[in-house]
Design a protein around this motif. Structure first.
Motif, PDB file in Angstrom:
ATOM      1  N   VAL A   3       2.755   6.722   0.594  1.00  0.00           N
ATOM      2  CA  VAL A   3       3.855   7.310  -0.163  1.00  0.00           C
ATOM      3  C   VAL A   3       3.492   7.180  -1.626  1.00  0.00           C
ATOM      4  O   VAL A   3       2.935   6.154  -2.053  1.00  0.00           O
ATOM      5  CB  VAL A   3       5.190   6.597   0.144  1.00  0.00           C
ATOM      6  N   PHE A   4       3.788   8.192  -2.418  1.00  0.00           N
ATOM      7  CA  PHE A   4       3.509   8.130  -3.850  1.00  0.00           C
ATOM      8  C   PHE A   4       4.813   7.893  -4.601  1.00  0.00           C
ATOM      9  O   PHE A   4       5.836   8.539  -4.325  1.00  0.00           O
ATOM     10  CB  PHE A   4       2.818   9.405  -4.314  1.00  0.00           C
ATOM     11  N   ALA A   5       4.758   6.943  -5.535  1.00  0.00           N
ATOM     12  CA  ALA A   5       5.946   6.520  -6.276  1.00  0.00           C
ATOM     13  C   ALA A   5       5.724   6.719  -7.766  1.00  0.00           C
ATOM     14  O   ALA A   5       4.588   6.753  -8.260  1.00  0.00           O
ATOM     15  CB  ALA A   5       6.257   5.057  -5.980  1.00  0.00           C
ATOM     16  N   CYS A   6       6.796   6.848  -8.502  1.00  0.00           N
ATOM     17  CA  CYS A   6       6.748   6.989  -9.957  1.00  0.00           C
ATOM     18  C   CYS A   6       6.163   5.716 -10.560  1.00  0.00           C
ATOM     19  O   CYS A   6       6.602   4.601 -10.249  1.00  0.00           O
ATOM     20  CB  CYS A   6       8.155   7.237 -10.485  1.00  0.00           C
ATOM     21  N   ALA A   7       5.190   5.877 -11.438  1.00  0.00           N
ATOM     22  CA  ALA A   7       4.577   4.720 -12.085  1.00  0.00           C
ATOM     23  C   ALA A   7       5.511   4.089 -13.104  1.00  0.00           C
ATOM     24  O   ALA A   7       5.291   2.948 -13.519  1.00  0.00           O
ATOM     25  CB  ALA A   7       3.265   5.133 -12.760  1.00  0.00           C
ATOM     26  N   GLY A   8       6.563   4.801 -13.504  1.00  0.00           N
ATOM     27  CA  GLY A   8       7.481   4.250 -14.475  1.00  0.00           C
ATOM     28  C   GLY A   8       8.567   3.399 -13.861  1.00  0.00           C
ATOM     29  O   GLY A   8       8.717   2.220 -14.196  1.00  0.00           O
ATOM     30  N   GLU A 150       3.536   1.970   6.872  1.00  0.00           N
ATOM     31  CA  GLU A 150       3.194   1.831   8.275  1.00  0.00           C
ATOM     32  C   GLU A 150       3.279   3.192   8.968  1.00  0.00           C
ATOM     33  O   GLU A 150       4.128   4.013   8.650  1.00  0.00           O
ATOM     34  CB  GLU A 150       4.152   0.847   8.953  1.00  0.00           C
ATOM     35  N   GLY A 151       2.385   3.388   9.924  1.00  0.00           N
ATOM     36  CA  GLY A 151       2.411   4.630  10.690  1.00  0.00           C
ATOM     37  C   GLY A 151       1.027   5.023  11.111  1.00  0.00           C
ATOM     38  O   GLY A 151       0.027   4.501  10.591  1.00  0.00           O
ATOM     39  N   PRO A 152       0.923   5.934  12.061  1.00  0.00           N
ATOM     40  CA  PRO A 152      -0.401   6.377  12.516  1.00  0.00           C
ATOM     41  C   PRO A 152      -1.149   7.094  11.405  1.00  0.00           C
ATOM     42  O   PRO A 152      -0.623   8.027  10.785  1.00  0.00           O
ATOM     43  CB  PRO A 152      -0.084   7.315  13.684  1.00  0.00           C
TER      44      PRO A 152
END
Length: 344
Positions: A3-8, A150-152
């Motif tokens: 998952v990509f999250a905001c760096a701020g 987590e996940g395949p």
């Protein structure tokens, strides 16, 4: 998966996605006005090349600086920011908002810094869904963080079982994915030819690869033959050039047990060349009547994507050889006055 999250502020900006290879047509405009998402839902790809500001024109780049970025022949210019932009299907974004003032395009958003984190307002990427563009989102490498989840990681199987990609679309247009894949692979075939003629088997391989090779390489007895190699095919002689599938997950080329110089090709394009579907015939058994549609037929000769052919050639060290540099210059019709020192 990731998952990509905001760096701020740390807000999650995407659904869980699985990494795949960067498509060869990631930076191309398409031939149709309304195009689908570039990537399948639930996947992402990373572009290793720099793609962030500042942009430097070629005249301001030294040969050493260009070579450090893996560029060995003159181009229009180079981005100097970090590499690692993340490519997504637009439907996989979460918690983002469009910046209306940055969405100028013909019919919709045409790129630029137009995507922001909904929570903190930080600019995190670009959404593109304008006409003649593949729909996609680019997340800026410095604006997001990658979080494992987590996940395949992969679906079942080894990933090589890819459905064949037809070369011609309804209406008689050549597939843009074919033009992109062949343009990129042709650059490596040219470099591996050593500047000598290459024989190509008749049929679709000649129509997509052979015509351009015949036009660009000198006439004479062929020194090598361009063949297909890969899962399910017989080995090819070690003196030949082998088009092999590029793994759709990792981007790695399939490797034969030994012998030929390999050139990676989009797995769907390779699968169609290696195992073409049976051709329809107009002859029917006596007493049987059907109205089967004929397969799509192109209305013009195939041309590989010229921008991707040049892009890949410029990034092969072999382009510093005089004979290949001459081909590069002829294809690009470039005037090198005022450019950095010659890499030859």
């Amino acid at each position: 998966m990731a998952v990509f999250a905001c760096a701020g502020c740390g807000a999650e900006l995407t659904a869980p996605v699985t990494e795949v290879a960067l498509p060869p047509h990631a930076h191309r405009h398409g031939g149709d006005r309304y195009l689908p998402p570039l990537l399948e839902p639930g996947t992402f790809a990373v572009d290793p090349e720099p793609s962030e500001r500042p942009w430097r024109p070629w005249a301001a780049v030294t040969a050493a600086e260009a070579a450090a970025q893996g560029v060995y022949a003159p181009v229009d210019g180079l981005w100097s920011g970090p590499g690692g932009a993340v490519l997504l299907a637009p439907g996989d974004t979460r918690g983002t908002v469009l910046l209306p003032g940055e969405c100028e395009g013909c019919c919709a958003a045409a790129g630029g810094p137009n995507l922001a984190c909904e929570r903190c307002g930080r600019t995190v990427g670009s959404r593109i869904d304008d006409c003649y563009h593949w729909q996609k989102v680019w997340l800026h490498p410095g604006a997001v963080r990658r979080l494992p989840v987590e996940g395949p990681a992969r679906p079942a199987g080894d990933g090589w079982a890819v459905p064949p990609l037809p070369p011609v679309k309804p209406g008689g247009w050549w597939s843009d994915r074919w033009r992109a894949a062949v343009g990129t692979a042709l650059a490596e075939v040219l470099a591996a030819s050593g500047g000598e003629p290459v024989a190509v088997a008749p049929g679709l391989l000649t129509e997509t690869f052979g015509r351009t090779l015949h036009r660009l390489l000198p006439a004479g007895p062929p020194a090598r033959t361009l063949r297909l190699a890969g899962p399910g095919l017989a080995p090819v002689p070690p003196t030949d050039l082998a088009l092999v599938p590029r793994h759709p997950w990792t981007g790695a080329a399939w490797q034969p047990p030994a012998g030929p110089v390999t050139v990676p090709l989009d797995a769907g394009v390779w699968a169609y060349l290696a195992f073409p579907p049976p051709r329809l015939t107009t002859r029917l058994p006596a007493g049987e009547e059907r109205d089967d549609p004929l397969p799509p037929h192109p209305y013009r000769l195939f041309e590989p994507a010229p921008d991707l052919l040049l892009h890949r050639l410029a990034r092969l060290p072999a382009v510093r050889r005089p004979w290949l540099r001459a081909i590069y210059d002829r294809l690009g019709n470039r005037d090198h006055q005022g450019t950095p020192e010659d890499t030859r």
